[in-house]
Design an enzyme around this catalytic site. Structure first.
Site, PDB file in Angstrom:
ATOM      1  N   SER A   1      -2.747  -7.757   2.697  1.00 35.36           N
ATOM      2  CA  SER A   1      -3.268  -7.907   4.514  1.00 35.36           C
ATOM      3  C   SER A   1      -3.529  -9.066   5.148  1.00 35.36           C
ATOM      4  CB  SER A   1      -3.877  -6.974   4.571  1.00 35.36           C
ATOM      5  OG  SER A   1      -4.013  -5.451   4.105  1.00 35.36           O
TER       6      SER A   1
ATOM      7  N   LYS B   1     -17.657  -6.533   7.562  1.00 27.00           N
ATOM      8  CA  LYS B   1     -16.344  -7.629   7.300  1.00 27.00           C
ATOM      9  C   LYS B   1     -16.505  -7.124   8.269  1.00 27.00           C
ATOM     10  CE  LYS B   1     -12.329  -7.309   4.219  1.00 27.00           C
ATOM     11  NZ  LYS B   1     -12.013  -6.651   3.250  1.00 27.00           N
TER      12      LYS B   1
ATOM     13  N   HIS C   1       0.682  -1.475   0.055  1.00 29.42           N
ATOM     14  CA  HIS C   1      -0.084   0.021   0.053  1.00 29.42           C
ATOM     15  C   HIS C   1       0.695   1.161  -0.130  1.00 29.42           C
ATOM     16  CE1 HIS C   1      -3.427  -2.755   1.925  1.00 29.42           C
ATOM     17  NE2 HIS C   1      -3.384  -2.284   0.834  1.00 29.42           N
TER      18      HIS C   1
HETATM   19  O1  PNS Z   1      -8.666  -2.999   0.412  1.00 29.20           O
HETATM   20  P1  PNS Z   1      -9.613  -3.449  -0.261  1.00 29.20           P
HETATM   21  O2  PNS Z   1     -10.808  -4.400   0.553  1.00 29.20           O
HETATM   22  O3  PNS Z   1      -9.800  -4.514  -1.576  1.00 29.20           O
HETATM   23  O4  PNS Z   1     -10.727  -2.569  -0.754  1.00 29.20           O
HETATM   24  C1  PNS Z   1     -11.694  -2.203  -2.018  1.00 29.20           C
HETATM   25  C2  PNS Z   1     -12.404  -0.712  -1.716  1.00 29.20           C
HETATM   26  C3  PNS Z   1     -13.160  -0.314  -0.134  1.00 29.20           C
HETATM   27  C4  PNS Z   1     -11.651  -0.481  -2.520  1.00 29.20           C
HETATM   28  C5  PNS Z   1     -13.695  -1.027  -2.561  1.00 29.20           C
HETATM   29  O5  PNS Z   1     -14.893  -2.420  -1.503  1.00 29.20           O
HETATM   30  C6  PNS Z   1     -14.618   0.479  -2.524  1.00 29.20           C
HETATM   31  O6  PNS Z   1     -14.663   0.958  -3.353  1.00 29.20           O
HETATM   32  N1  PNS Z   1     -15.754   0.051  -1.195  1.00 29.20           N
HETATM   33  C7  PNS Z   1     -16.089   1.524  -1.222  1.00 29.20           C
HETATM   34  C8  PNS Z   1     -18.233   0.846  -1.914  1.00 29.20           C
HETATM   35  C9  PNS Z   1     -17.982   1.172  -3.461  1.00 29.20           C
HETATM   36  O7  PNS Z   1     -17.624   2.190  -3.689  1.00 29.20           O
HETATM   37  N2  PNS Z   1     -18.661   0.295  -3.806  1.00 29.20           N
HETATM   38  C10 PNS Z   1     -18.953   0.245  -5.518  1.00 29.20           C
HETATM   39  C11 PNS Z   1     -17.502   0.178  -6.005  1.00 29.20           C
HETATM   40  S1  PNS Z   1     -17.761  -0.118  -7.789  1.00 29.20           S
END
Ligand code: PNS
Length: 165
Positions: free
Chosen positions: A133, A47, A23
């Site tokens: 992670s 989660k 990251h």
């Molecule tokens: O570190 P991660 O868990 O892989 O991150 C995933 C994250 C948080 C970047 C993704 O799940 C996200 O953008 N979530 C916010 C909710 C959202 O906008 N969802 C629609 C995506 S099209």
């Protein structure tokens, strides 16, 4: 406003449970490309996490202190709504391998369709192409050495948490 006066803002969204060297590599490179980079911790009630949102933010604050143009925040909801509320035009994502691509492309196209917010994909440093992670937590839980995978403050917190110290 003329283009030279426009502040170029980007967001690095993620769970950061906890932040890893992978990251940090992406955040540091994004900080060189944009005027302001917000690292936004996604609050996902569905989660379970090892670290609370406040702990994740605190660790991120410490490891990004060297960058004058990086700020830490958290959000609940859609990342594009966060972007709209904060005048952010670009989402920065690291791509570790082809396996990341399908889902990331889907999200990037959805986010652009929803709100015109673009996604910049950065290939991760090959040194960190296997890093996640979830794996770090799993290894630390069983007493494995993750000292080359996470910053020292995260390492300490992981050891404290997994040994119950
Ligand atoms: O570190 P991660 O868990 O892989 O991150 C995933 C994250 C948080 C970047 C993704 O799940 C996200 O953008 N979530 C916010 C909710 C959202 O906008 N969802 C629609 C995506 S099209």
């Amino acid at each position: 406003m003329s283009p030279e006066n426009v502040i170029r803002r980007a967001v690095c969204p993620g769970s950061f449970d906890p932040v890893t060297n992978g990251h940090l590599d992406i955040i540091g490179r994004a900080a060189q490309l944009y005027d302001e980079v917000t690292v936004a911790v996604f609050v996902n009630q569905a989660k379970s996490s090892l670290f609370s949102v406040d702990e994740r933010r605190e660790l991120l604050e410490e490891v990004t202190a060297q960058y004058g143009n990086v700020r830490i925040d958290s959000f609940e909801g859609l990342v594009v709504d966060y972007c709209k509320a904060h005048g952010i035009a670009v989402i920065v994502k690291g791509l570790r391998a082809v396996s990341d691509f399908d889902y990331e492309l889907q999200m990037a196209q959805m986010n652009r369709g929803l709100a015109g917010v673009d996604t910049l994909f950065m290939p991760t440093n090959p040194e960190y192409s296997f890093l996640a992670s979830s794996l770090v937590k799993e290894i630390a839980k069983w007493g494995g050495d993750v000292s080359s995978l996470v910053p020292p403050n995260v390492l300490k917190r992981l050891i404290d948490r997994t040994t119950g110290a």
